[in-house]
Design a protein around this motif. Structure first.
Motif, PDB file in Angstrom:
ATOM      1  N   GLY A  25     -58.112  17.670 -19.451  1.00  0.00           N
ATOM      2  CA  GLY A  25     -58.596  18.517 -18.362  1.00  0.00           C
ATOM      3  C   GLY A  25     -59.719  19.455 -18.807  1.00  0.00           C
ATOM      4  O   GLY A  25     -59.833  19.797 -19.987  1.00  0.00           O
ATOM      5  N   GLY A  26     -60.526  19.877 -17.833  1.00  0.00           N
ATOM      6  CA  GLY A  26     -61.625  20.812 -18.102  1.00  0.00           C
ATOM      7  C   GLY A  26     -61.090  22.141 -18.611  1.00  0.00           C
ATOM      8  O   GLY A  26     -60.025  22.590 -18.173  1.00  0.00           O
ATOM      9  N   MET A  27     -61.794  22.741 -19.539  1.00  0.00           N
ATOM     10  CA  MET A  27     -61.447  24.088 -20.016  1.00  0.00           C
ATOM     11  C   MET A  27     -62.722  24.910 -20.007  1.00  0.00           C
ATOM     12  O   MET A  27     -63.699  24.570 -20.687  1.00  0.00           O
ATOM     13  CB  MET A  27     -60.817  24.017 -21.413  1.00  0.00           C
ATOM     14  CG  MET A  27     -59.474  23.296 -21.420  1.00  0.00           C
ATOM     15  SD  MET A  27     -58.646  23.345 -23.015  1.00  0.00           S
ATOM     16  CE  MET A  27     -59.567  22.121 -23.942  1.00  0.00           C
ATOM     17  N   ALA A  28     -62.686  25.993 -19.203  1.00  0.00           N
ATOM     18  CA  ALA A  28     -63.881  26.780 -18.902  1.00  0.00           C
ATOM     19  C   ALA A  28     -64.608  27.248 -20.154  1.00  0.00           C
ATOM     20  O   ALA A  28     -64.071  27.209 -21.264  1.00  0.00           O
ATOM     21  CB  ALA A  28     -63.470  27.993 -18.071  1.00  0.00           C
ATOM     22  N   ILE A  54     -65.013  25.264 -23.493  1.00  0.00           N
ATOM     23  CA  ILE A  54     -63.946  25.044 -24.490  1.00  0.00           C
ATOM     24  C   ILE A  54     -63.684  23.537 -24.504  1.00  0.00           C
ATOM     25  O   ILE A  54     -63.538  22.935 -25.563  1.00  0.00           O
ATOM     26  CB  ILE A  54     -62.682  25.856 -24.135  1.00  0.00           C
ATOM     27  CG1 ILE A  54     -62.966  27.357 -24.271  1.00  0.00           C
ATOM     28  CG2 ILE A  54     -61.508  25.449 -25.033  1.00  0.00           C
ATOM     29  CD1 ILE A  54     -61.862  28.261 -23.790  1.00  0.00           C
ATOM     30  N   ASN A  89     -65.984  19.304 -14.593  1.00  0.00           N
ATOM     31  CA  ASN A  89     -65.161  20.190 -13.778  1.00  0.00           C
ATOM     32  C   ASN A  89     -66.008  20.772 -12.625  1.00  0.00           C
ATOM     33  O   ASN A  89     -67.178  21.086 -12.814  1.00  0.00           O
ATOM     34  CB  ASN A  89     -64.660  21.323 -14.684  1.00  0.00           C
ATOM     35  CG  ASN A  89     -63.388  21.999 -14.191  1.00  0.00           C
ATOM     36  OD1 ASN A  89     -63.065  23.098 -14.619  1.00  0.00           O
ATOM     37  ND2 ASN A  89     -62.641  21.375 -13.301  1.00  0.00           N
ATOM     38  N   GLU A 127     -63.761  16.755 -11.585  1.00  0.00           N
ATOM     39  CA  GLU A 127     -62.390  17.241 -11.516  1.00  0.00           C
ATOM     40  C   GLU A 127     -62.464  18.535 -10.703  1.00  0.00           C
ATOM     41  O   GLU A 127     -62.908  19.574 -11.196  1.00  0.00           O
ATOM     42  CB  GLU A 127     -61.871  17.525 -12.944  1.00  0.00           C
ATOM     43  CG  GLU A 127     -60.423  17.961 -12.994  1.00  0.00           C
ATOM     44  CD  GLU A 127     -60.062  18.580 -14.355  1.00  0.00           C
ATOM     45  OE1 GLU A 127     -60.928  19.186 -15.023  1.00  0.00           O
ATOM     46  OE2 GLU A 127     -58.896  18.461 -14.746  1.00  0.00           O
ATOM     47  N   LYS A 136     -57.388  18.755  -8.632  1.00  0.00           N
ATOM     48  CA  LYS A 136     -56.229  19.317  -9.338  1.00  0.00           C
ATOM     49  C   LYS A 136     -55.574  20.356  -8.440  1.00  0.00           C
ATOM     50  O   LYS A 136     -56.233  21.287  -7.983  1.00  0.00           O
ATOM     51  CB  LYS A 136     -56.691  19.934 -10.649  1.00  0.00           C
ATOM     52  CG  LYS A 136     -55.565  20.088 -11.623  1.00  0.00           C
ATOM     53  CD  LYS A 136     -56.023  20.074 -13.051  1.00  0.00           C
ATOM     54  CE  LYS A 136     -56.938  21.212 -13.368  1.00  0.00           C
ATOM     55  NZ  LYS A 136     -57.468  21.119 -14.716  1.00  0.00           N
ATOM     56  N   GLU A 173     -50.567  19.760 -10.994  1.00  0.00           N
ATOM     57  CA  GLU A 173     -50.524  20.611 -12.184  1.00  0.00           C
ATOM     58  C   GLU A 173     -49.325  21.549 -12.136  1.00  0.00           C
ATOM     59  O   GLU A 173     -49.221  22.416 -11.277  1.00  0.00           O
ATOM     60  CB  GLU A 173     -51.807  21.408 -12.329  1.00  0.00           C
ATOM     61  CG  GLU A 173     -51.806  22.172 -13.641  1.00  0.00           C
ATOM     62  CD  GLU A 173     -53.181  22.628 -14.035  1.00  0.00           C
ATOM     63  OE1 GLU A 173     -53.739  22.057 -14.967  1.00  0.00           O
ATOM     64  OE2 GLU A 173     -53.690  23.532 -13.380  1.00  0.00           O
ATOM     65  N   ASP A 188     -46.567  23.939 -14.734  1.00  0.00           N
ATOM     66  CA  ASP A 188     -46.722  25.118 -15.589  1.00  0.00           C
ATOM     67  C   ASP A 188     -47.699  24.821 -16.743  1.00  0.00           C
ATOM     68  O   ASP A 188     -47.354  24.101 -17.677  1.00  0.00           O
ATOM     69  CB  ASP A 188     -45.323  25.459 -16.150  1.00  0.00           C
ATOM     70  CG  ASP A 188     -45.281  26.834 -16.753  1.00  0.00           C
ATOM     71  OD1 ASP A 188     -46.218  27.618 -16.523  1.00  0.00           O
ATOM     72  OD2 ASP A 188     -44.306  27.132 -17.465  1.00  0.00           O
ATOM     73  N   SER A 189     -48.903  25.379 -16.651  1.00  0.00           N
ATOM     74  CA  SER A 189     -49.969  24.988 -17.588  1.00  0.00           C
ATOM     75  C   SER A 189     -50.635  26.212 -18.192  1.00  0.00           C
ATOM     76  O   SER A 189     -50.341  27.344 -17.813  1.00  0.00           O
ATOM     77  CB  SER A 189     -51.030  24.192 -16.821  1.00  0.00           C
ATOM     78  OG  SER A 189     -51.710  25.074 -15.951  1.00  0.00           O
ATOM     79  N   GLY A 207     -49.834  19.726 -17.005  1.00  0.00           N
ATOM     80  CA  GLY A 207     -49.075  20.977 -17.115  1.00  0.00           C
ATOM     81  C   GLY A 207     -47.790  20.746 -17.872  1.00  0.00           C
ATOM     82  O   GLY A 207     -46.844  20.159 -17.341  1.00  0.00           O
ATOM     83  N   VAL A 246     -52.383  14.305 -17.846  1.00  0.00           N
ATOM     84  CA  VAL A 246     -53.490  15.207 -18.199  1.00  0.00           C
ATOM     85  C   VAL A 246     -52.981  16.239 -19.211  1.00  0.00           C
ATOM     86  O   VAL A 246     -51.890  16.786 -19.044  1.00  0.00           O
ATOM     87  CB  VAL A 246     -53.990  15.957 -16.935  1.00  0.00           C
ATOM     88  CG1 VAL A 246     -55.125  16.918 -17.280  1.00  0.00           C
ATOM     89  CG2 VAL A 246     -54.438  14.967 -15.872  1.00  0.00           C
ATOM     90  N   THR A 247     -53.782  16.485 -20.231  1.00  0.00           N
ATOM     91  CA  THR A 247     -53.441  17.544 -21.188  1.00  0.00           C
ATOM     92  C   THR A 247     -54.520  18.618 -21.164  1.00  0.00           C
ATOM     93  O   THR A 247     -55.633  18.380 -20.698  1.00  0.00           O
ATOM     94  CB  THR A 247     -53.357  16.981 -22.620  1.00  0.00           C
ATOM     95  OG1 THR A 247     -54.592  16.317 -22.902  1.00  0.00           O
ATOM     96  CG2 THR A 247     -52.186  16.026 -22.783  1.00  0.00           C
ATOM     97  N   GLY A 248     -54.186  19.791 -21.665  1.00  0.00           N
ATOM     98  CA  GLY A 248     -55.153  20.897 -21.716  1.00  0.00           C
ATOM     99  C   GLY A 248     -54.952  21.727 -22.967  1.00  0.00           C
ATOM    100  O   GLY A 248     -55.694  21.601 -23.939  1.00  0.00           O
ATOM    101  N   SER A 291     -46.864  24.219 -23.363  1.00  0.00           N
ATOM    102  CA  SER A 291     -47.058  22.911 -23.998  1.00  0.00           C
ATOM    103  C   SER A 291     -47.612  23.045 -25.414  1.00  0.00           C
ATOM    104  O   SER A 291     -47.382  22.180 -26.261  1.00  0.00           O
ATOM    105  CB  SER A 291     -48.016  22.056 -23.155  1.00  0.00           C
ATOM    106  OG  SER A 291     -49.227  22.752 -22.955  1.00  0.00           O
TER     107      SER A 291
END
Ligand SMILES: Cc1cc2nc3c(=O)[nH]c(=O)nc-3n(C[C@H](O)[C@H](O)[C@H](O)COP(=O)(O)O)c2cc1C
Length: 532
Positions: free
Chosen positions: A92-95, A98, A145, A172, A208, A256, A258-259, A298, A318-320, A471
């Motif tokens: 997944g996208g990370m702002a 990241i 994203n 996404e 999402k 999604e 609990d993430s 999540g 999906v992982t983050g 996670s």
């Protein structure tokens, strides 16, 4: 649970049967081959070779068997076909980048897809990422994203325009609370009619969501009222508006739970089946030619959580959080190091920078940072005072000296400069409204704290805002004692494939158990070993 039919036996070479720990493990890891569990007195032996034969009235020697199981086979195969991936998985996208260019490119190199973290970046920076990613992996797979921005809709619109101008073919879409002209334009502008009348979808959306009402927006077609407006202003053609009425807004919906970052903290086991049932209901009413796939994110960071999601019907996972601690992540080394030490309970909810005034919260790491406590204090002050001037002088002085390291007046000047080019309307509003001005000053701290964490700003370590979910701790626990315990060995594609490999391994262990085959405890779990 009944074992395999007694009329079936295993026949093969006895020397191919394994009973030692290493041999049993290797048999389970031979994913391209079947597994035969053969009874020998009280012991179970495994083999990847041999064949099933008729018992011919004799006592069967077979306790269980499993067909080959290529590790990328979990989930919906159409996900892999649509996006050109080797597994139904994406990062997944990370702002703040990241989820960096390096991350997206490294994943694609191993047949997996990553979402570039465009949130919080300038348009120039996003454009640079598009150019880099498209130059390195012109055929993908990759996605970008697209964040809903209720306060600055022009930012969302501009992002869509950049994506359209540069042929970014999958986004996404996240943080939506309603459908906007921008996201509808992205979808509709990619629609055309194929030679045999089918609708061709060029711009794909993976939405999402964490709530049913938002899922519904993306499960249905775009609303007429937005389509009509887009036609009127010339952003899509009349034909595209017509076609948009026959396809759902999204190709895929990531549920999604609990993430890390923005989350409603829902348990995946409750939320995923609920959204799958909702999709089935909407699909029944609309008979779209391609039903929307439902994926899960999540809390997924171990073989068992991945397997659980697939078994509940997730079309993809999906992982983050786990990716943020990887080598390719845009996060600083200090941040990656403390992430790799986190336990599951080392996370907490804190006020978010982007929707601060609305009381939105994000999940962050609490270990090693005072950010969650300090951000909460700012939010409490915001809700109990109407202006900076109302805050008691001693509290204000403490904030300026201990938290901000500068005066509120200095922060206001910086804020003014920041918004002057980007969105001068915000400044005009704040000058009319002292509460709004207080919010912007506090948001200076909340906004910068995530950048300090990304950039590794030395004297701000105690203020790092590190988005992270439970996670992360679950992953750290799983890999403790393996080469992946050291964050410097964590490569995003390797982590993904280890997860998927572990998922397939655990599936085999559980499937044999369902056939009545119990394996020695020491081989039940899968622990990553460096790829040969
Ligand atoms: C550091 C970080 C930043 C994130 N930023 C975004 C973002 O900008 N946009 C977005 O759609 N999701 C964002 N997410 C959510 C991830 O894309 C992903 O959906 C989520 O992390 C999956 O849950 P997990 O953290 O339990 O693995 C972020 C997550 C983390 C950990």
């Amino acid at each position: 649970m009944q074992a395999v039919s007694p009329s079936l036996s295993w026949s093969g070479h006895n020397q191919d049967l394994s009973s030692d720990t290493e041999g049993l493990k290797n048999c389970l890891l031979g994913f391209d081959s079947p597994v035969f569990a053969v009874r020998e007195k009280a012991n179970i032996r495994l083999s990847n070779s041999g064949e099933l034969t008729s018992s011919n009235g004799k006592t069967s020697n077979l306790s269980g068997w499993l067909p080959p199981l290529p590790i990328g086979k979990f989930g919906d195969p159409s996900f892999c076909l649509t996006y050109g991936t080797r597994a139904s998985y994406y990062a997944g996208g990370m702002a703040n980048a990241i989820a960096s260019e390096e991350m997206v490119i490294a994943l694609a190199g191993q047949g997996l897809m990553g979402s570039f973290g465009s949130g919080g970046l300038s348009m120039e920076r996003v454009l640079k990422a598009i150019k880099t990613i498209q130059a390195e992996i012109p055929d993908g797979p990759y996605l970008f994203n697209l964040l809903h921005n209720p306060f600055e809709p022009e930012m969302e619109q501009r992002t869509v325009e950049i994506y359209l101008e540069n042929q970014v073919r999958t986004v996404e879409a996240a943080a939506y609370v309603r459908l906007t002209p921008a996201v509808v334009q992205y979808r509709a502008a990619g629609l055309s009619r194929g030679h045999s009348g089918e609708i061709y979808i060029e711009n794909r959306i993976i939405a999402k969501i964490s709530r049913r009402e938002i899922a519904l927006l993306f499960l249905h077609s775009a609303p007429d009222i937005i389509l009509e407006e887009l036609v009127k202003v010339g952003k899509i053609s009349g034909e595209q508006a017509e076609l948009a009425k026959h396809v759902p807004m999204a190709d895929d919906i990531t549920v999604e739970a609990d993430s890390g970052g923005h989350t409603d903290n829902q348990p995946l086991v409750s939320l995923l089946p609920s959204i799958i049932a909702l999709r089935d209901q909407v699909q029944k009413e609309n008979s779209f030619s391609r039903p929307v796939r439902i994926g899960a994110g999540g809390g997924i960071s171990t073989p068992d959580s991945a397997l659980a999601a697939y078994m509940m019907g997730a079309a993809y996972i999906v992982t983050g959080s786990v990716n943020q601690a990887c080598v390719e992540s845009g996060a600083s080394e200090h941040t990656r190091r403390i992430l790799a030490q986190a336990d599951m309970a080392d996370v907490t909810m804190a006020p978010s920078a982007d929707m601060f005034e609305m009381g939105a919260r994000v999940q962050v790491l609490k270990k090693g940072s005072l950010f969650p406590m300090r951000a909460q204090k700012l939010y409490d002050l915001y809700t109990t005072h109407n202006s900076i001037e109302e805050i008691p002088a001693s509290v204000k002085a403490e904030l300026e000296n201990k938290v901000f390291n500068r005066t509120m007046e200095e922060i206001w000047q910086e804020t003014r400069e920041f918004f002057t080019n980007r969105n001068p309307e915000q400044i005009a509003k704040a000058e009319q409204n002292p509460k709004k001005k207080m919010a912007l000053i506090f948001r200076w701290y909340l906004g910068l704290s995530s950048r300090w964490s990304r950039d590794g700003v030395e004297d701000r370590k105690m203020d790092y805002q590190i988005w992270c979910g439970p996670s992360m701790g679950a992953f750290n626990e799983w890999v403790r004692g393996t080469y992946l315990e050291d964050f410097k060995n964590r490569h995003v594609a390797d982590v993904a494939w280890q997860l998927l490999k572990g998922c397939a391994y655990r599936y085999r262990v559980q499937s044999l158990r369902l056939q009545g085959v119990s394996l020695p405890q020491e081989i039940e779990a899968y622990f990553p070993e460096p790829q040969k």
